[in-house]
Design a protein around this motif. Structure first.
Motif, PDB file in Angstrom:
ATOM      1  N   VAL A 105      -9.048  -7.193  11.406  1.00 44.83           N
ATOM      2  CA  VAL A 105      -8.789  -7.214  10.239  1.00 44.83           C
ATOM      3  C   VAL A 105      -9.990  -6.467   9.200  1.00 44.83           C
ATOM      4  CG1 VAL A 105      -8.016  -8.180   7.986  1.00 44.83           C
ATOM      5  CG2 VAL A 105      -6.904  -8.673  10.176  1.00 44.83           C
ATOM      6  N   ASP A 106     -11.096  -6.903   9.727  1.00 46.60           N
ATOM      7  CA  ASP A 106     -12.286  -6.379   8.881  1.00 46.60           C
ATOM      8  C   ASP A 106     -12.276  -4.829   9.379  1.00 46.60           C
ATOM      9  OD1 ASP A 106     -15.872  -6.744   9.280  1.00 46.60           O
ATOM     10  OD2 ASP A 106     -14.700  -7.300   7.676  1.00 46.60           O
ATOM     11  N   HIS A 107     -11.859  -4.365  10.205  1.00 41.55           N
ATOM     12  CA  HIS A 107     -11.868  -2.988  10.421  1.00 41.55           C
ATOM     13  C   HIS A 107     -11.054  -2.267   9.402  1.00 41.55           C
ATOM     14  CE1 HIS A 107     -14.132  -3.258  14.131  1.00 41.55           C
ATOM     15  NE2 HIS A 107     -12.927  -3.284  14.743  1.00 41.55           N
ATOM     16  N   GLY A 108      -9.974  -2.871   9.049  1.00 47.93           N
ATOM     17  CA  GLY A 108      -9.104  -2.294   8.010  1.00 47.93           C
ATOM     18  C   GLY A 108      -9.743  -2.515   6.632  1.00 47.93           C
ATOM     19  N   TRP A 109     -10.223  -3.711   6.421  1.00 53.94           N
ATOM     20  CA  TRP A 109     -11.045  -3.820   5.009  1.00 53.94           C
ATOM     21  C   TRP A 109     -12.192  -2.956   4.794  1.00 53.94           C
ATOM     22  CZ3 TRP A 109     -14.112  -8.797   3.313  1.00 53.94           C
ATOM     23  CH2 TRP A 109     -14.274  -8.828   1.751  1.00 53.94           C
ATOM     24  N   HIS A 110     -13.039  -2.671   5.958  1.00 54.58           N
ATOM     25  CA  HIS A 110     -13.962  -1.731   5.777  1.00 54.58           C
ATOM     26  C   HIS A 110     -13.524  -0.290   5.524  1.00 54.58           C
ATOM     27  CE1 HIS A 110     -17.932  -4.002   6.648  1.00 54.58           C
ATOM     28  NE2 HIS A 110     -16.816  -4.816   6.576  1.00 54.58           N
ATOM     29  N   ALA A 111     -12.342   0.007   6.351  1.00 59.31           N
ATOM     30  CA  ALA A 111     -11.889   1.502   6.066  1.00 59.31           C
ATOM     31  C   ALA A 111     -11.439   1.520   4.805  1.00 59.31           C
ATOM     32  CB  ALA A 111     -10.759   1.597   7.075  1.00 59.31           C
ATOM     33  N   PHE A 112     -10.566   0.560   3.822  1.00 53.99           N
ATOM     34  CA  PHE A 112     -10.406   0.634   2.602  1.00 53.99           C
ATOM     35  C   PHE A 112     -11.405   0.662   1.768  1.00 53.99           C
ATOM     36  CE2 PHE A 112      -6.109  -1.584   0.537  1.00 53.99           C
ATOM     37  CZ  PHE A 112      -6.066  -0.276  -0.176  1.00 53.99           C
ATOM     38  N   LEU A 113     -12.509  -0.062   1.863  1.00 55.54           N
ATOM     39  CA  LEU A 113     -13.719   0.046   1.155  1.00 55.54           C
ATOM     40  C   LEU A 113     -14.363   1.360   1.035  1.00 55.54           C
ATOM     41  CD1 LEU A 113     -15.358  -3.235   1.990  1.00 55.54           C
ATOM     42  CD2 LEU A 113     -14.751  -2.712  -0.052  1.00 55.54           C
ATOM     43  N   ILE A 131       0.851  -1.086   0.061  1.00 58.68           N
ATOM     44  CA  ILE A 131       0.117  -0.052  -0.141  1.00 58.68           C
ATOM     45  C   ILE A 131       0.843   1.316  -0.157  1.00 58.68           C
ATOM     46  CG2 ILE A 131      -1.864   1.234   1.155  1.00 58.68           C
ATOM     47  CD1 ILE A 131      -2.549  -1.367   2.589  1.00 58.68           C
ATOM     48  N   ASP A 132       0.624   2.340  -0.583  1.00 65.39           N
ATOM     49  CA  ASP A 132       1.067   3.609  -0.733  1.00 65.39           C
ATOM     50  C   ASP A 132       1.192   3.897   0.604  1.00 65.39           C
ATOM     51  OD1 ASP A 132       0.808   6.647  -1.047  1.00 65.39           O
ATOM     52  OD2 ASP A 132       2.057   5.886  -2.722  1.00 65.39           O
ATOM     53  N   PRO A 133       2.250   4.752   1.052  1.00 68.15           N
ATOM     54  CA  PRO A 133       2.360   5.099   2.309  1.00 68.15           C
ATOM     55  C   PRO A 133       1.252   6.412   2.537  1.00 68.15           C
ATOM     56  CG  PRO A 133       4.527   4.818   1.505  1.00 68.15           C
ATOM     57  CD  PRO A 133       3.396   4.776   0.492  1.00 68.15           C
ATOM     58  N   GLU A 134       0.992   6.882   1.629  1.00 70.83           N
ATOM     59  CA  GLU A 134      -0.329   8.262   2.017  1.00 70.83           C
ATOM     60  C   GLU A 134      -1.571   7.466   2.104  1.00 70.83           C
ATOM     61  OE1 GLU A 134      -0.320  11.332  -0.759  1.00 70.83           O
ATOM     62  OE2 GLU A 134       1.679  11.520  -0.812  1.00 70.83           O
ATOM     63  N   THR A 160     -12.760   4.269  -1.820  1.00 67.83           N
ATOM     64  CA  THR A 160     -13.078   3.417  -3.117  1.00 67.83           C
ATOM     65  C   THR A 160     -12.076   3.792  -4.446  1.00 67.83           C
ATOM     66  OG1 THR A 160     -14.685   5.190  -4.089  1.00 67.83           O
ATOM     67  CG2 THR A 160     -15.542   3.435  -2.762  1.00 67.83           C
ATOM     68  N   VAL A 161     -11.455   4.854  -4.476  1.00 69.98           N
ATOM     69  CA  VAL A 161     -10.446   4.877  -5.543  1.00 69.98           C
ATOM     70  C   VAL A 161      -9.228   4.417  -5.249  1.00 69.98           C
ATOM     71  CG1 VAL A 161      -9.090   6.896  -6.590  1.00 69.98           C
ATOM     72  CG2 VAL A 161     -11.426   7.288  -6.339  1.00 69.98           C
ATOM     73  N   ASP A 162      -8.738   4.588  -3.607  1.00 68.91           N
ATOM     74  CA  ASP A 162      -7.579   3.903  -3.378  1.00 68.91           C
ATOM     75  C   ASP A 162      -7.953   2.406  -3.444  1.00 68.91           C
ATOM     76  OD1 ASP A 162      -6.447   6.333  -2.874  1.00 68.91           O
ATOM     77  OD2 ASP A 162      -7.178   6.372  -0.860  1.00 68.91           O
ATOM     78  N   TYR A 163      -8.936   1.949  -3.014  1.00 69.32           N
ATOM     79  CA  TYR A 163      -9.194   0.512  -2.993  1.00 69.32           C
ATOM     80  C   TYR A 163      -9.112  -0.104  -4.507  1.00 69.32           C
ATOM     81  CZ  TYR A 163     -11.696  -3.902  -2.151  1.00 69.32           C
ATOM     82  OH  TYR A 163     -11.863  -5.261  -1.954  1.00 69.32           O
ATOM     83  N   ALA A 164     -10.082   0.531  -5.205  1.00 73.96           N
ATOM     84  CA  ALA A 164      -9.980  -0.007  -6.607  1.00 73.96           C
ATOM     85  C   ALA A 164      -8.626  -0.129  -7.373  1.00 73.96           C
ATOM     86  CB  ALA A 164     -10.961   1.010  -7.482  1.00 73.96           C
ATOM     87  N   GLU A 165      -7.873   1.154  -7.145  1.00 77.15           N
ATOM     88  CA  GLU A 165      -6.384   0.866  -7.539  1.00 77.15           C
ATOM     89  C   GLU A 165      -5.846  -0.200  -6.983  1.00 77.15           C
ATOM     90  OE1 GLU A 165      -2.261   1.372  -7.851  1.00 77.15           O
ATOM     91  OE2 GLU A 165      -3.356   1.997  -5.728  1.00 77.15           O
ATOM     92  N   PHE A 166      -5.804  -0.274  -5.738  1.00 79.33           N
ATOM     93  CA  PHE A 166      -5.070  -1.474  -4.958  1.00 79.33           C
ATOM     94  C   PHE A 166      -5.443  -2.546  -5.736  1.00 79.33           C
ATOM     95  CE2 PHE A 166      -4.934  -4.614  -1.820  1.00 79.33           C
ATOM     96  CZ  PHE A 166      -3.459  -4.647  -1.476  1.00 79.33           C
TER      97      PHE A 166
END
Length: 154
Positions: free
Chosen positions: A70-78, A18-21, A81-87
């Protein structure tokens, strides 16, 4: 019995995916939504969420389930959306959907077997498992009706 490997198995710290930002944004989101979680712990959660997403993308059709933390992290990522889709595109090659199970649907093998299958998928993908973040699995049944982030569970 001894098993000889043709090449050594290396383990990758998934936070490096993951990008540091983005890591900083997700860490901030987790600590804001869950003030009981420290920033260093949230950063570890983000790393394990990245590994979970990557491993899930490599195991289509196989039921992998995140731990509650880990679910907390996944939901934060979701939520990003732009960052999640790119990842997903960069790491997996396609979008990895969040597909919650129905409330009455259980994994046939049970939670312990599902946990072991999930962690085995991590290791097979070459990711380090942060065991402290995997004491139990999330109960993710229809978001906002049973996910660990659900207001119903607070």
């Amino acid at each position: 019995m001894t098993i000889a490997l043709e090449r050594p198995v290396s383990t990758t710290d998934p936070i490096t995916l993951i990008d540091p930002e983005v890591t900083d944004r997700l860490t901030h989101r987790i600590t804001t939504d869950h003030p009981e979680i420290s920033a260093p712990m949230a950063r570890r959660i983000v790393g394990q969420a990245a590994a979970f997403i990557a491993a899930s993308g490599q195991q289509p059709g196989q039921s992998l389930v995140p731990s509650e933390l880990v679910d907390h992290g996944w939901h934060a990522f979701l939520l990003h959306t732009v960052d999640y889709a790119e990842f997903c595109q960069r790491v997996v090659g396609r979008f990895v959907h969040h597909v919650p199970t129905d409330e009455d649907e259980e994994t046939a093998s049970g939670p312990q077997a599902t946990r072991e299958r999930t962690l085995a998928a991590f290791r097979a993908a070459g990711f380090a498992v942060d065991e402290e973040l995997w004491p139990n699995l999330a109960k993710c049944t229809q978001c906002h009706a049973g996910c660990t982030d659900s207001p119903k569970n607070g």
